[in-house]
Design a protein around this motif. Structure first.
Motif, PDB file in Angstrom:
ATOM      1  N   SER A 159     -16.511  65.819  -6.911  1.00  0.00           N
ATOM      2  CA  SER A 159     -17.778  66.255  -6.976  1.00  0.00           C
ATOM      3  C   SER A 159     -18.722  65.162  -6.849  1.00  0.00           C
ATOM      4  CB  SER A 159     -18.069  67.193  -8.421  1.00  0.00           C
ATOM      5  OG  SER A 159     -17.488  68.331  -8.594  1.00  0.00           O
ATOM      6  N   TYR A 160     -18.254  64.110  -7.471  1.00  0.00           N
ATOM      7  CA  TYR A 160     -19.018  62.930  -7.502  1.00  0.00           C
ATOM      8  C   TYR A 160     -18.840  62.119  -6.308  1.00  0.00           C
ATOM      9  CZ  TYR A 160     -21.224  64.298 -12.006  1.00  0.00           C
ATOM     10  OH  TYR A 160     -21.798  64.657 -12.804  1.00  0.00           O
ATOM     11  N   GLU A 161     -17.750  62.006  -5.918  1.00  0.00           N
ATOM     12  CA  GLU A 161     -17.680  61.349  -4.336  1.00  0.00           C
ATOM     13  C   GLU A 161     -18.663  61.500  -3.403  1.00  0.00           C
ATOM     14  OE1 GLU A 161     -14.094  60.203  -1.423  1.00  0.00           O
ATOM     15  OE2 GLU A 161     -13.421  61.286  -3.241  1.00  0.00           O
ATOM     16  N   LEU A 162     -19.089  62.884  -3.379  1.00  0.00           N
ATOM     17  CA  LEU A 162     -20.134  63.346  -2.243  1.00  0.00           C
ATOM     18  C   LEU A 162     -21.471  62.429  -2.762  1.00  0.00           C
ATOM     19  CD1 LEU A 162     -19.679  67.068  -2.372  1.00  0.00           C
ATOM     20  CD2 LEU A 162     -18.857  65.454  -0.541  1.00  0.00           C
ATOM     21  N   ALA A 163     -21.838  62.410  -3.750  1.00  0.00           N
ATOM     22  CA  ALA A 163     -23.183  61.625  -4.316  1.00  0.00           C
ATOM     23  C   ALA A 163     -22.864  60.185  -4.074  1.00  0.00           C
ATOM     24  CB  ALA A 163     -23.523  61.721  -5.903  1.00  0.00           C
ATOM     25  N   ALA A 209     -31.301  55.614  -4.111  1.00  0.00           N
ATOM     26  CA  ALA A 209     -30.001  55.437  -3.807  1.00  0.00           C
ATOM     27  C   ALA A 209     -29.036  54.618  -4.808  1.00  0.00           C
ATOM     28  CB  ALA A 209     -29.796  54.685  -2.411  1.00  0.00           C
ATOM     29  N   PHE A 210     -29.876  53.572  -5.347  1.00  0.00           N
ATOM     30  CA  PHE A 210     -29.187  52.854  -6.535  1.00  0.00           C
ATOM     31  C   PHE A 210     -29.061  53.729  -7.694  1.00  0.00           C
ATOM     32  CE2 PHE A 210     -30.070  50.735 -10.418  1.00  0.00           C
ATOM     33  CZ  PHE A 210     -28.890  49.765 -10.421  1.00  0.00           C
ATOM     34  N   ALA A 216     -23.126  58.128 -10.124  1.00  0.00           N
ATOM     35  CA  ALA A 216     -21.727  58.696  -9.552  1.00  0.00           C
ATOM     36  C   ALA A 216     -20.796  57.460  -9.700  1.00  0.00           C
ATOM     37  CB  ALA A 216     -21.788  58.902  -8.063  1.00  0.00           C
ATOM     38  N   ALA A 217     -20.984  56.306  -9.880  1.00  0.00           N
ATOM     39  CA  ALA A 217     -19.943  55.241 -10.188  1.00  0.00           C
ATOM     40  C   ALA A 217     -19.320  55.271 -11.298  1.00  0.00           C
ATOM     41  CB  ALA A 217     -20.523  53.743  -9.563  1.00  0.00           C
ATOM     42  N   VAL A 218     -20.200  55.743 -12.352  1.00  0.00           N
ATOM     43  CA  VAL A 218     -19.892  55.779 -13.491  1.00  0.00           C
ATOM     44  C   VAL A 218     -18.646  57.203 -13.652  1.00  0.00           C
ATOM     45  CG1 VAL A 218     -20.602  56.212 -16.311  1.00  0.00           C
ATOM     46  CG2 VAL A 218     -21.876  54.815 -14.748  1.00  0.00           C
ATOM     47  N   ALA A 219     -19.209  58.063 -12.878  1.00  0.00           N
ATOM     48  CA  ALA A 219     -18.210  59.321 -13.021  1.00  0.00           C
ATOM     49  C   ALA A 219     -17.083  59.034 -12.404  1.00  0.00           C
ATOM     50  CB  ALA A 219     -18.814  60.403 -12.155  1.00  0.00           C
ATOM     51  N   GLU A 220     -17.259  58.296 -11.198  1.00  0.00           N
ATOM     52  CA  GLU A 220     -15.961  57.854 -10.496  1.00  0.00           C
ATOM     53  C   GLU A 220     -14.996  57.155 -11.237  1.00  0.00           C
ATOM     54  OE1 GLU A 220     -14.758  58.613  -6.891  1.00  0.00           O
ATOM     55  OE2 GLU A 220     -15.849  60.459  -7.844  1.00  0.00           O
ATOM     56  N   VAL A 328     -28.120  68.334  -8.913  1.00  0.00           N
ATOM     57  CA  VAL A 328     -29.226  67.309  -9.047  1.00  0.00           C
ATOM     58  C   VAL A 328     -28.874  66.117  -7.939  1.00  0.00           C
ATOM     59  CG1 VAL A 328     -30.047  65.653 -10.635  1.00  0.00           C
ATOM     60  CG2 VAL A 328     -29.448  67.948 -11.525  1.00  0.00           C
ATOM     61  N   LEU A 329     -27.472  65.615  -8.204  1.00  0.00           N
ATOM     62  CA  LEU A 329     -27.447  64.354  -7.369  1.00  0.00           C
ATOM     63  C   LEU A 329     -27.118  64.542  -5.781  1.00  0.00           C
ATOM     64  CD1 LEU A 329     -24.802  62.244  -9.816  1.00  0.00           C
ATOM     65  CD2 LEU A 329     -27.443  62.023  -9.627  1.00  0.00           C
ATOM     66  N   LEU A 330     -26.233  65.910  -5.694  1.00  0.00           N
ATOM     67  CA  LEU A 330     -26.202  65.928  -4.405  1.00  0.00           C
ATOM     68  C   LEU A 330     -27.457  66.407  -3.423  1.00  0.00           C
ATOM     69  CD1 LEU A 330     -24.081  66.502  -2.063  1.00  0.00           C
ATOM     70  CD2 LEU A 330     -23.817  69.071  -2.667  1.00  0.00           C
TER      71      LEU A 330
END
Length: 417
Positions: A159-163, A209-210, A216-220, A328-330
């Motif tokens: 899911s978060y790799e897309l964001a 973008a930041f 997304a980085a925290v989730a990854e 939200v993020l996507l």
């Protein structure tokens, strides 16, 4: 390539991996100390100055503990999964420049292990492979808790790799390159905004973008508040429940190294990487080390943010985790990539400085509208119905309490005061 070039390459590779491993050890100690201070505790303080050798002692203990093999595991996958996680965590850093460039004779040496043209696409490839170690570890353990943790990790990382990819794509479109060294070089100049000049870091024009990329980085990295694959409260330990000793240490190492890697990628993409004022030391070894110092300071700042999030935010519910990623993020990422592409195309007609001023002005107006709009909301909160329980004022004294009881007591019941 002669023998000297091979030796230089080997030296840079060893230096890069050594920096990451030492940073991981320091980060494990630092996180324990910082979280302890946040929670009014002391933290490790016995071994070495300020307890700095506690990480070494814990690592030695884990690697020399007795190997425990649960019943019902898949032996090959069970042992391979933690190795996959640790190796992928190490390989991810290969494309990140961790220092400047200096010249020795006719050779130009860059403090970067590998600088391919695909550049940051290597990050996406490695983040896709990293999920295999966790998923296979959870599946091969023969435990329901581990399996649920592995399934959660798969869903979360997909899911978060897309964001994460959309945040990277916006930077790629803005800088016109995938090569990490070129992205850093594009941020090493100054941006003239009229009376002031600021570093041309991508965080200025690519602020959405930041934010998108960092969440997304925290989730990854599966760090709090996105640490649902472990979920100690409901899954005991998630995917690593049945692991101990050296195998658990490799999972542990991969998790903390992912924090450093994501911080380094964020710095490279949005904060100029190792770029900074060199005071006339361009092309020298001292200038390259100064670039490494700039890079380390920026990375440590983001590492502190990871620890800060862990010490302050509770774990998200799983449905909210998925809603944030998909709802939200996507959409925000898709809209911002399209907006970035439109801005880049519009640069053919406008100068970049004028275009940035226009973008900043529009962004400032939108932010002002969002902040001011709630002030004009004059709706009053709905008053509860009179017959709802709990509407009566709470009695303050014993006399008031007796009066309320008398008023609510039927006539056929006698209450003695």
């Amino acid at each position: 390539m002669d023998a000297i070039d091979i030796l230089i390459t080997v030296a840079v590779v060893i230096a890069g991996f050594a920096v990451w491993l030492l940073s991981t050890a320091v980060f494990i100690w630092g996180e324990r100390r910082i979280v302890a201070k946040m929670q009014s505790r002391i933290g490790p303080n016995r071994l070495g100055p300020f307890g700095m050798l506690q990480t070494v002692a814990d690592g030695a203990k884990l690697f020399f503990k007795e190997d425990i093999r649960p019943v019902g595991i898949d032996p090959v996958v069970y042992f391979a999964a933690p190795a996959v996680s640790a190796i992928v965590a190490l390989l991810t850093i290969a494309v990140i420049p961790f220092g400047g460039t200096f010249t020795v004779g006719e050779r130009e040496i860059a403090l970067q292990i590998w600088d391919p043209e695909i550049g940051m696409l290597w990050i996406l490839a490695m983040s896709s492979v990293a999920v295999y170690g966790i998923t296979l570890g959870g599946w091969s353990s023969g435990s329901k808790y581990s399996l649920l943790g592995g399934v959660r990790s798969t869903a979360q990382m997909i899911s978060y790799e897309l964001a994460l990819g959309l945040g990277l794509a916006a930077v790629f479109v803005w800088n016109g390159t995938l090569q990490s060294s070129e992205i850093v070089a594009a941020q090493s100049r100054l941006l003239d905004l009229g009376p002031i000049s600021v570093p041309a870091w991508n965080i200025v024009p690519q602020l959405p973008a930041f934010v998108l990329f960092f969440i997304a980085a925290v989730a990854e990295a599966e760090r709090p508040p996105f640490d649902l694959p472990e979920g100690e409260g409901e899954l005991v330990g998630g995917f690593n429940t049945e692991y101990s000793g050296a195998k658990f240490a490799m999972f542990f190492l991969a998790e903390f190294m992912a924090v450093i890697t994501m911080s380094a990628i964020t710095v490279t993409l949005f904060l100029g990487g190792p770029s900074g004022p060199l005071f006339g030391l361009d092309g020298t070894f001292a200038g390259a080390l100064l670039g490494f110092v700039y890079f380390a300071i920026k990375v440590f700042a983001f590492m502190f943010v990871f620890v800060w999030l862990r010490g302050t935010l509770p774990r998200l519910k799983y449905n909210r985790l998925m809603d944030l990623g998909w709802k939200v993020l996507l959409p925000v990422g898709l809209v911002w990539v399209l907006a970035t592409a439109a801005i880049v195309v519009a640069q053919d007609a406008l100068a970049r400085t004028d275009l940035l001023r226009t973008v900043f002005l529009v962004a400032a107006v939108l932010i002002a509208i969002v902040l001011v709009l709630p002030l004009f909301d004059r709706r009053r909160p709905a008053e509860p119905a009179a017959d709802e329980p709990g509407d009566a004022p709470k009695p303050d004294t014993m006399t008031d309490l007796r009066r309320v009881v008398d008023e609510r007591t039927p006539d056929r019941v006698t209450v003695e005061s």
